[in-house]
Scaffold this motif. Structure first.
Motif, PDB file in Angstrom:
ATOM      1  N   GLU A 292       2.611   9.936   3.604  1.00  0.00           N
ATOM      2  CA  GLU A 292       1.328   9.365   3.580  1.00  0.00           C
ATOM      3  C   GLU A 292       0.427   9.612   4.816  1.00  0.00           C
ATOM      4  O   GLU A 292      -0.626   9.715   4.779  1.00  0.00           O
ATOM      5  CB  GLU A 292       1.724   7.785   3.270  1.00  0.00           C
ATOM      6  CG  GLU A 292       2.286   7.609   2.130  1.00  0.00           C
ATOM      7  CD  GLU A 292       2.568   6.024   1.962  1.00  0.00           C
ATOM      8  OE1 GLU A 292       1.961   5.325   1.271  1.00  0.00           O
ATOM      9  OE2 GLU A 292       3.880   5.702   2.675  1.00  0.00           O
TER      10      GLU A 292
ATOM     11  N   PRO B 113      -2.652   2.427  -4.105  1.00  0.00           N
ATOM     12  CA  PRO B 113      -3.020   2.657  -2.647  1.00  0.00           C
ATOM     13  C   PRO B 113      -4.030   1.659  -2.131  1.00  0.00           C
ATOM     14  O   PRO B 113      -4.349   1.670  -0.763  1.00  0.00           O
ATOM     15  CB  PRO B 113      -3.864   4.067  -2.908  1.00  0.00           C
ATOM     16  CG  PRO B 113      -4.517   3.755  -4.211  1.00  0.00           C
ATOM     17  CD  PRO B 113      -3.286   3.117  -5.043  1.00  0.00           C
ATOM     18  N   THR B 114      -4.653   0.820  -2.833  1.00  0.00           N
ATOM     19  CA  THR B 114      -5.761  -0.208  -2.234  1.00  0.00           C
ATOM     20  C   THR B 114      -5.268  -1.589  -2.802  1.00  0.00           C
ATOM     21  O   THR B 114      -5.746  -2.313  -3.769  1.00  0.00           O
ATOM     22  CB  THR B 114      -6.842   0.093  -2.827  1.00  0.00           C
ATOM     23  OG1 THR B 114      -6.644   0.149  -4.430  1.00  0.00           O
ATOM     24  CG2 THR B 114      -7.486   1.297  -2.389  1.00  0.00           C
TER      25      THR B 114
ATOM     26  N   GLU C 220       0.877  -0.977   0.033  1.00  0.00           N
ATOM     27  CA  GLU C 220       0.084  -0.007   0.024  1.00  0.00           C
ATOM     28  C   GLU C 220       0.912   1.331   0.028  1.00  0.00           C
ATOM     29  O   GLU C 220       1.744   1.415   0.838  1.00  0.00           O
ATOM     30  CB  GLU C 220      -0.917   0.205   1.057  1.00  0.00           C
ATOM     31  CG  GLU C 220      -1.531   1.420   1.714  1.00  0.00           C
ATOM     32  CD  GLU C 220      -2.524   1.402   2.640  1.00  0.00           C
ATOM     33  OE1 GLU C 220      -3.119   2.386   2.901  1.00  0.00           O
ATOM     34  OE2 GLU C 220      -2.512   0.352   3.422  1.00  0.00           O
ATOM     35  N   HIS C 221       0.666   2.189  -1.148  1.00  0.00           N
ATOM     36  CA  HIS C 221       1.528   3.220  -1.066  1.00  0.00           C
ATOM     37  C   HIS C 221       0.530   4.490  -1.594  1.00  0.00           C
ATOM     38  O   HIS C 221      -0.436   4.280  -2.452  1.00  0.00           O
ATOM     39  CB  HIS C 221       2.657   3.278  -1.997  1.00  0.00           C
ATOM     40  CG  HIS C 221       3.598   2.521  -1.290  1.00  0.00           C
ATOM     41  ND1 HIS C 221       4.323   2.766   0.003  1.00  0.00           N
ATOM     42  CD2 HIS C 221       4.449   1.247  -1.758  1.00  0.00           C
ATOM     43  CE1 HIS C 221       5.322   1.645   0.227  1.00  0.00           C
ATOM     44  NE2 HIS C 221       5.267   1.060  -0.813  1.00  0.00           N
ATOM     45  N   HIS C 222       0.493   5.623  -1.024  1.00  0.00           N
ATOM     46  CA  HIS C 222      -0.316   6.933  -1.510  1.00  0.00           C
ATOM     47  C   HIS C 222       0.821   7.798  -2.024  1.00  0.00           C
ATOM     48  O   HIS C 222       1.574   8.257  -1.498  1.00  0.00           O
ATOM     49  CB  HIS C 222      -1.126   7.251  -0.231  1.00  0.00           C
ATOM     50  CG  HIS C 222      -1.948   6.145   0.223  1.00  0.00           C
ATOM     51  ND1 HIS C 222      -3.174   6.026   0.019  1.00  0.00           N
ATOM     52  CD2 HIS C 222      -1.866   5.222   1.192  1.00  0.00           C
ATOM     53  CE1 HIS C 222      -3.713   4.844   0.622  1.00  0.00           C
ATOM     54  NE2 HIS C 222      -2.936   4.571   1.447  1.00  0.00           N
TER      55      HIS C 222
END
Length: 336
Positions: free
Chosen positions: A115, A55-56, A44-46
């Motif tokens: 984040e 992100p999901t 998960e990364h934003h």
């Protein structure tokens, strides 16, 4: 000896269409499923932190469950400090029901400050962060029981209710805790969940974490992590992997994982040292290094990262095939 898993951060330049990266990872996981890889985890990364486009990760795992047959799919990791744990528990439960028990979900306490700021989540000190993380995991475990008594940890206010859907009873035994400290190892051990390690850690640190985990009562699986590239022989492997090694080394220096005044090694083999911990070579060399890592700190899953900037999709797929067809048989592995 051990089985093979994959982790992918869905990395790519910000101007590259996400659909292209998703398509590459989809193709890679479908190949991994056919080759007998046991797990595939997604991070998960934003806002493109760590160059990530996803992100999901639970959505991708659910999507890929419909395109594969056997491989267990999940997250490495869901950053719990960015979410309410009851919401996460419900999403994972739905995914597990829909996939008939193929979820293997990993949870972690951390994310980058950038984040955290996106979600208005202050970055607490380690003690406070780990305490909240442990409470969030207990909320998730209680929600999966199907009967919430209202005895919630103090950080979360959840009224008594009946949680639906109720996932398979063995779901907690298929869940993982990202462990990068003694504190998180104790949390994983206390819960009795499995442990996921980062490739940034040394075998000595792995041993320390395992000792803390077992002392806390942990009896689950352990997954060690390493970036891996397998070529037909050592010379060809290093020639193909050198652009990726240099890109990663420079990125680590920019991020502060390597001191800023460190001179970049001319020899590509030296780029593989700690903290990159990259395993590169022909099948015999890669098998030997994986065996040595296992001897230094035993684990149940060799969790490999095979996609890196500087490696084409074709090279990544060839490397994965060699790993399963040429390296694994050299390991005398009971569970390929």
């Amino acid at each position: 000896m051990f089985t093979i898993g994959l982790t992918d951060h869905l990395e790519g330049p910000p101007d590259r269409p996400s659909r292209e990266i998703f398509a590459e990872v989809t193709d890679l996981v479908r190949r991994a499923d056919r080759l007998g890889v046991r797990y595939a985890w997604f991070s998960e990364h934003h806002a493109h932190a760590h160059q990530g486009h996803l992100p999901t990760p639970l959505l991708l795992a659910l999507h890929l469950a419909g395109l594969t047959q056997e491989i267990r799919l999940g997250t490495a990791i869901i950053c719990l400090n960015l979410h309410h744990p009851l919401d996460v528990a419900e999403q994972v439960a739905v995914a597990d029901v829909l996939t008939a028990g193929r979820m293997a979900v990993g949870f972690g306490s951390g994310s980058t400050p950038e984040e955290s700021a996106l979600f208005g989540s202050a970055v607490a000190d380690d003690r406070e962060r780990q305490a909240r993380f442990a409470e969030a995991l207990r909320v998730i475990r209680s929600a999966w029981s199907g009967d919430w008594s209202g005895d919630a940890p103090h950080a979360f206010s959840v009224p008594p209710h009946r949680s639906l859907p109720v996932p398979s009873a063995d779901l907690p035994g298929r869940c993982w805790v990202a462990v990068n400290s003694i504190g998180s190892a104790r949390i994983a051990g206390d819960l009795g969940w499995n442990m996921l390690f980062s490739h940034l850690r040394t075998p000595e640190q792995y041993r320390d974490y395992c000792a803390a985990y077992r002392t806390a009562g942990g009896t689950g699986l352990v997954a060690a992590n390493r970036p891996v590239f397998v070529g037909p022989d050592d010379a060809t492997a290093f020639r193909c992997a050198e652009p990726a090694l240099r890109t990663l080394w420079r990125r680590f220096r920019q991020e502060g994982k390597i001191p800023a005044d460190t001179r970049e090694p001319a020899n590509p083999e030296e780029l593989c040292a700690h903290p990159i911990n990259f395993i590169v070579g022909g099948p015999e060399t890669v098998a030997r290094q994986l065996r040595e890592l296992h001897e230094q700190s035993p684990f149940d899953v060799a969790n490999v990262e095979v996609r890196w900037a500087g490696l084409s999709h074709a090279l990544v797929c060839d490397s994965l095939r060699r790993l399963l067809e040429d390296v694994v048989p050299r390991l005398d592995n009971d569970t390929p």
